[in-house]
Design an enzyme around this catalytic site. Structure first.
Site, PDB file in Angstrom:
ATOM      1  N   GLU A 114       0.858  -1.186   0.000  1.00  0.00           N
ATOM      2  CA  GLU A 114       0.000   0.000   0.000  1.00  0.00           C
ATOM      3  C   GLU A 114       0.891   1.233   0.000  1.00  0.00           C
ATOM      4  OE1 GLU A 114      -0.920  -1.836   3.207  1.00  0.00           O
ATOM      5  OE2 GLU A 114      -2.266  -3.159   2.092  1.00  0.00           O
ATOM      6  N   TYR A 126       7.418   2.573  -7.608  1.00  0.00           N
ATOM      7  CA  TYR A 126       6.679   1.322  -7.830  1.00  0.00           C
ATOM      8  C   TYR A 126       6.231   1.192  -9.292  1.00  0.00           C
ATOM      9  CZ  TYR A 126       6.744   1.378  -2.759  1.00  0.00           C
ATOM     10  OH  TYR A 126       7.163   1.436  -1.450  1.00  0.00           O
TER      11      TYR A 126
HETATM   12  C1  LIG Z   1      10.410   6.339  -2.351  1.00  0.00           C
HETATM   13  C2  LIG Z   1      11.909   6.210  -2.153  1.00  0.00           C
HETATM   14  C3  LIG Z   1      12.194   4.861  -1.480  1.00  0.00           C
HETATM   15  C4  LIG Z   1      12.607   6.258  -3.538  1.00  0.00           C
HETATM   16  O1  LIG Z   1      14.001   5.988  -3.352  1.00  0.00           O
HETATM   17  P1  LIG Z   1      15.110   6.555  -4.358  1.00  0.00           P
HETATM   18  O2  LIG Z   1      16.376   5.859  -4.062  1.00  0.00           O
HETATM   19  O3  LIG Z   1      15.132   8.035  -4.317  1.00  0.00           O
HETATM   20  O4  LIG Z   1      14.524   6.078  -5.763  1.00  0.00           O
HETATM   21  P2  LIG Z   1      15.387   5.746  -7.076  1.00  0.00           P
HETATM   22  O5  LIG Z   1      16.490   6.746  -7.221  1.00  0.00           O
HETATM   23  O6  LIG Z   1      15.763   4.320  -7.063  1.00  0.00           O
HETATM   24  O7  LIG Z   1      14.301   6.022  -8.203  1.00  0.00           O
HETATM   25  C5  LIG Z   1      13.792   4.991  -9.052  1.00  0.00           C
HETATM   26  C6  LIG Z   1      12.638   5.568  -9.847  1.00  0.00           C
HETATM   27  O8  LIG Z   1      11.554   5.892  -8.971  1.00  0.00           O
HETATM   28  C7  LIG Z   1      10.910   7.093  -9.427  1.00  0.00           C
HETATM   29  N1  LIG Z   1      11.090   8.158  -8.444  1.00  0.00           N
HETATM   30  C8  LIG Z   1      11.929   8.183  -7.379  1.00  0.00           C
HETATM   31  N2  LIG Z   1      11.804   9.333  -6.686  1.00  0.00           N
HETATM   32  C9  LIG Z   1      10.874  10.058  -7.343  1.00  0.00           C
HETATM   33  C10 LIG Z   1      10.305  11.345  -7.130  1.00  0.00           C
HETATM   34  N3  LIG Z   1      10.686  12.120  -6.090  1.00  0.00           N
HETATM   35  N4  LIG Z   1       9.341  11.773  -7.988  1.00  0.00           N
HETATM   36  C11 LIG Z   1       8.956  11.010  -9.021  1.00  0.00           C
HETATM   37  N5  LIG Z   1       9.465   9.776  -9.283  1.00  0.00           N
HETATM   38  C12 LIG Z   1      10.410   9.318  -8.461  1.00  0.00           C
HETATM   39  C13 LIG Z   1      11.580   7.447 -10.751  1.00  0.00           C
HETATM   40  O9  LIG Z   1      10.905   6.751 -11.779  1.00  0.00           O
HETATM   41  C14 LIG Z   1      12.970   6.881 -10.531  1.00  0.00           C
HETATM   42  O10 LIG Z   1      13.662   6.625 -11.721  1.00  0.00           O
HETATM   43  P3  LIG Z   1      14.557   7.809 -12.370  1.00  0.00           P
HETATM   44  O11 LIG Z   1      15.402   8.394 -11.275  1.00  0.00           O
HETATM   45  O12 LIG Z   1      15.346   7.091 -13.416  1.00  0.00           O
HETATM   46  O13 LIG Z   1      13.581   8.810 -12.910  1.00  0.00           O
HETATM   47  C15 LIG Z   1      12.471   7.402  -1.304  1.00  0.00           C
HETATM   48  O14 LIG Z   1      11.991   8.602  -1.839  1.00  0.00           O
HETATM   49  C16 LIG Z   1      12.077   7.333   0.162  1.00  0.00           C
HETATM   50  O15 LIG Z   1      12.767   6.717   0.979  1.00  0.00           O
HETATM   51  N6  LIG Z   1      10.959   7.994   0.520  1.00  0.00           N
HETATM   52  C17 LIG Z   1      10.502   8.045   1.935  1.00  0.00           C
HETATM   53  C18 LIG Z   1       9.990   6.694   2.397  1.00  0.00           C
HETATM   54  C19 LIG Z   1       8.801   6.214   1.588  1.00  0.00           C
HETATM   55  O16 LIG Z   1       7.923   6.988   1.236  1.00  0.00           O
HETATM   56  N7  LIG Z   1       8.801   4.892   1.310  1.00  0.00           N
HETATM   57  C20 LIG Z   1       7.731   4.261   0.587  1.00  0.00           C
HETATM   58  C21 LIG Z   1       6.568   3.982   1.501  1.00  0.00           C
HETATM   59  S1  LIG Z   1       5.240   3.146   0.598  1.00  0.00           S
END
Ligand SMILES: CC(C)(COP(=O)(O)OP(=O)(O)OC[C@H]1O[C@@H](n2cnc3c(N)ncnc32)[C@H](O)[C@@H]1OP(=O)(O)O)[C@@H](O)C(=O)NCCC(=O)NCCS
Length: 156
Positions: A114, A126
């Site tokens: 979720e 995702y």
């Molecule tokens: C969500 C989270 C885990 C993403 O981690 P991340 O290491 O920054 O993500 P990645 O660099 O691997 O990104 C992979 C893809 O996800 C998408 N993405 C990641 N961050 C994004 C953003 N801020 N906005 C839009 N798309 C995003 C993009 O498609 C990205 O690919 P790209 O960089 O080639 O465009 C991170 O923002 C986080 O820890 N957030 C807080 C905790 C959270 O919300 N967890 C999920 C709970 S359900």
């Protein structure tokens, strides 16, 4: 999940989370998720074999983690978190892919989770991993946000 498994990648060292990682998990949980789980909950997550967790370490610290529950043929993903100073570098994608691969190897046929509707970063992650929206739980979270149910078939 073999607790001794270790893979060096361009992103750092990827290995399963272990009970000894409790302090690192609590710290990253607090900084990335605002403290989702208590110490007692984390102890349980790290101890139970059907609750796999994976971490990516760089230099001096845990940068990313993903956890789930294996329930019959389902991998229910409970945590994906990346250090706020190390985002948008592929760590979320890497740790999620590792957990999905583990779930598939352990017999899961699909993964589900979720996500809060306003969480654009997680929804982007995702979607990039191939998850599709499978439903909505209205006002699921304490603050009134809807939860979007995400679903991914794990191809064998
Ligand atoms: C969500 C989270 C885990 C993403 O981690 P991340 O290491 O920054 O993500 P990645 O660099 O691997 O990104 C992979 C893809 O996800 C998408 N993405 C990641 N961050 C994004 C953003 N801020 N906005 C839009 N798309 C995003 C993009 O498609 C990205 O690919 P790209 O960089 O080639 O465009 C991170 O923002 C986080 O820890 N957030 C807080 C905790 C959270 O919300 N967890 C999920 C709970 S359900």
């Amino acid at each position: 999940m073999d607790p001794e498994a270790r893979t060096e990648t361009g992103q750092g060292l990827i290995r399963p989370l272990r009970p000894a990682d409790l302090a690192d998990c609590l710290d990253l949980d607090r900084r990335a998720l605002g403290g989702l789980w208590s110490e007692t909950q984390w102890q349980r997550e790290l101890a139970e074999a059907n609750r796999p967790g994976l971490g990516i370490w760089q230099a001096d610290g845990l940068r990313a983690m993903a956890c789930g529950w294996l329930i019959l043929d389902e991998l229910h993903i409970t945590v994906v978190a990346v250090d706020p100073f190390f985002r948008r570098r592929g760590l979320g994608r890497g740790v999620l892919a590792g957990l999905l691969a583990h779930g598939q190897a352990a017999g899961a046929r699909h993964a589900t989770l979720e996500v809060a509707a306003p969480n654009g970063a997680a929804r982007g992650l995702y979607a990039a991993a191939g998850f599709q929206e499978a439903g909505i739980r209205r006002a699921y979270y304490r603050n009134g946000d809807d939860a979007l149910i995400q679903w991914l078939k794990l191809v064998r």
